[in-house]
Design an enzyme around this catalytic site. Structure first.
Site, PDB file in Angstrom:
ATOM      1  N   GLU A  68      46.784 -60.684 -27.129  1.00  0.00           N
ATOM      2  CA  GLU A  68      46.871 -59.982 -25.841  1.00  0.00           C
ATOM      3  C   GLU A  68      45.609 -60.247 -25.036  1.00  0.00           C
ATOM      4  O   GLU A  68      44.507 -60.173 -25.578  1.00  0.00           O
ATOM      5  CB  GLU A  68      46.957 -58.451 -26.006  1.00  0.00           C
ATOM      6  CG  GLU A  68      48.302 -57.930 -26.404  1.00  0.00           C
ATOM      7  CD  GLU A  68      48.329 -56.404 -26.514  1.00  0.00           C
ATOM      8  OE1 GLU A  68      47.622 -55.724 -25.741  1.00  0.00           O
ATOM      9  OE2 GLU A  68      49.059 -55.911 -27.386  1.00  0.00           O
ATOM     10  N   GLU A 114      46.645 -53.229 -33.183  1.00  0.00           N
ATOM     11  CA  GLU A 114      45.499 -52.393 -32.833  1.00  0.00           C
ATOM     12  C   GLU A 114      45.408 -51.081 -33.614  1.00  0.00           C
ATOM     13  O   GLU A 114      45.537 -49.987 -33.027  1.00  0.00           O
ATOM     14  CB  GLU A 114      45.516 -52.081 -31.328  1.00  0.00           C
ATOM     15  CG  GLU A 114      45.533 -53.315 -30.443  1.00  0.00           C
ATOM     16  CD  GLU A 114      45.347 -52.995 -28.958  1.00  0.00           C
ATOM     17  OE1 GLU A 114      45.439 -51.825 -28.576  1.00  0.00           O
ATOM     18  OE2 GLU A 114      45.092 -53.933 -28.182  1.00  0.00           O
TER      19      GLU A 114
HETATM   20  C1  FCB Z   1      46.714 -52.727 -25.467  1.00  0.00           C
HETATM   21  C2  FCB Z   1      48.089 -52.430 -26.019  1.00  0.00           C
HETATM   22  C3  FCB Z   1      49.213 -52.864 -25.114  1.00  0.00           C
HETATM   23  C4  FCB Z   1      48.897 -52.621 -23.649  1.00  0.00           C
HETATM   24  C5  FCB Z   1      47.538 -53.155 -23.295  1.00  0.00           C
HETATM   25  C6  FCB Z   1      47.171 -52.996 -21.850  1.00  0.00           C
HETATM   26  O1  FCB Z   1      45.789 -51.856 -26.044  1.00  0.00           O
HETATM   27  O2  FCB Z   1      48.254 -53.066 -27.258  1.00  0.00           O
HETATM   28  O3  FCB Z   1      50.378 -52.228 -25.532  1.00  0.00           O
HETATM   29  O4  FCB Z   1      49.057 -51.305 -23.348  1.00  0.00           O
HETATM   30  O5  FCB Z   1      46.560 -52.555 -24.092  1.00  0.00           O
END
Ligand code: FCB
Length: 462
Positions: free
Chosen positions: A362, A164
């Site tokens: 994620e 990110e």
């Molecule tokens: C993302 C991050 C991860 C976590 C999630 C909820 O932005 O990559 O580390 O904090 O959000």
């Protein structure tokens, strides 16, 4: 029954500073998150990652837990300051040894390691020299990558350069709610470029070191964007938010250029003179996969209208804000739950940007979890959320998207950055006082999904 293709990879993710603890052990140096979390007022209730989930000491226990859930992949990150305490120079062997133990433990249990080189814990010494606003940090990142790749390239099949970069650049250097806490748009733009350049240089380094079967990629947080109304002002604001959140990263990576409308929008703050000849070729060198972190859609209003509305998030440098669409459920983070946004996002990536395999690296939600008197954590909301998002991903695959796997955030409740320990994302509950792990209902449910490689017909939302 909704079936996923054979070989589809199911896993969970964590990140070094969020779970490891042991911040002063085996020669680890300080990171920007140590500094930031120890600065009063920066993190909710003054929480720090000093102990976190203590995974550094409990790695065997956590590996067994992963095996119990039947995980096929574990995404974790390497803490740069464990490998190079000052961000430069020779490797700290004890740091490498820890990740060797973790990787070997995964392999023994048939769990595919997915390694992220940078999940936000920049060595503080590099920040002192300008951090990601400085081009030198991109070069240091490639040197660090060489050390890790030489040590683990033979045993790790999936490599993610950055997690990110939008968050690193904008929350860290632009808005300042994350480490290192700067509030300067021109710094956020320079950081964006040097992060992307760091990705490109790291990729080049890994490609030069062999292990040609390894899959190399990058993870972006992406959000489909729509205007909140039919008004032209909202449509324009949505374009700006899309430019900042998505195209500012996707365009250089996949088309080798920064979006014209963003260059124009940011002209008062930056002339982009940090972009040197050849940088965009380096940045746009082909990757083997794209990691997608999906949490929410942005429903956007123009900044002028935002003052009369309850806004979810403000993008002040974009003169725009997001609102919650009426009737939409929200998570414990206050984020809107919109599974169909995932289908929309994957179709857009496939249609507009790339046909290489995508991985969800994620997705998950925070729930106000608690241990009930029977000792259980019944996180039905998380089960319903994951079920709906898995279906949304599947719908995109049926329309031609090449999706290779799904990594749930997170294995464990952990240090949620500026929110400290107040927000729980795990499929396993962590009792921070004694570090007891309690698998939640979602962990049992996920195990069944993985076993079947699919979802039962019954939709728990129905
Ligand atoms: C993302 C991050 C991860 C976590 C999630 C909820 O932005 O990559 O580390 O904090 O959000």
């Amino acid at each position: 029954m909704v079936r996923f293709p054979e070989g589809f990879l199911w896993g969970t993710a964590t990140a070094s500073y969020q779970v490891e603890g042991a911040v002063n052990e085996d020669g680890r140096g300080a990171s920007i998150w140590d500094t930031f979390s120890h600065t009063p007022g920066k993190v909710y209730r003054g929480d720090t990652g000093d102990s976190a989930c203590d995974q550094y000491h409990r790695v065997e226990e956590d590996l067994d837990l992963m095996a119990d859930v039947g995980l096929q992949a574990y995404r974790f990150s390497v803490a740069w300051p464990r490998i190079q305490p000052e961000g430069t120079g020779p490797a700290n062997q004890r740091g490498l040894d820890y990740y060797r133990r973790l990787v070997d433990g995964l392999r023994r249990r048939n769990i595919e390691p997915m390694l992220t080189l940078y999940h936000w814990d920049l060595p503080q010494a590099l920040e002192d020299g300008g951090g990601w606003t400085s081009r030198g940090t991109s070069e240091r990142f490639a040197e660090y990558t060489r050390i890790v790749y030489e040590a683990l390239g033979d045993s790790v099949g999936f490599w993610i350069t950055l997690n990110e970069p939008w968050v690193s650049a904008w929350l860290g250097y632009g808005i300042g709610v994350h480490a290192p806490g700067h509030q300067d748009t021109s710094k956020a733009l320079a950081a964006t470029h040097h992060l992307l350049l760091g990705h490109g240089l790291a990729l080049e380094t890994m490609r030069s070191l062999g292990h040609t079967d390894n899959q190399l990629g990058i993870t972006l947080n992406l959000a489909p964007v729509r205007p909140a109304s039919e008004d032209a002002e909202d449509a324009e604001a949505a374009r700006r938010v899309d430019g900042n959140a998505n195209r500012l990263y996707l365009d250089p990576l996949f088309s080798g250029s920064y979006p014209d409308d963003m260059l124009e929008h940011y002209a008062p703050e930056s002339d982009f003179s940090f972009v040197r000849d050849g940088d965009l070729d380096t940045i746009s060198a082909p990757v083997d996969f794209l990691g997608v972190n999906y949490y929410m859609r942005h429903t956007v209003v123009d900044g002028q209208r935002a003052s009369d509305l309850t806004t979810a998030m403000r993008f002040s440098d974009l003169d725009a804000a997001t609102v919650l669409p009426p009737g939409v459920d929200t998570t414990a983070m206050g984020w809107p739950v919109e599974p169909d946004g995932l289908t929309e996002l994957l179709l857009r990536l496939h249609g507009e940007y790339t046909q290489i395999p995508l991985y969800i690296t994620e997705n998950g939600r925070a729930v106000h979890d608690y241990v009930d008197p029977e000792g259980d954590v019944d996180d039905e909301e998380r089960v319903a959320f994951l079920d709906a998002h898995f279906r949304a991903a599947h719908a995109a695959m049926e329309q031609g998207v090449d999706l290779g796997g799904y990594i749930v955030w997170s294995l464990l409740d952990n240090f949620e950055w500026a929110e400290g320990y107040s927000k729980r994302f795990g499929i396993v509950f962590v009792e921070y006082g004694n570090q007891r792990r309690i698998p939640k209902m979602s962990a049992r449910w996920y195990r069944e999904v993985i076993e079947r490689n699919g979802l039962a017909d019954e939709d728990p939302n129905a």
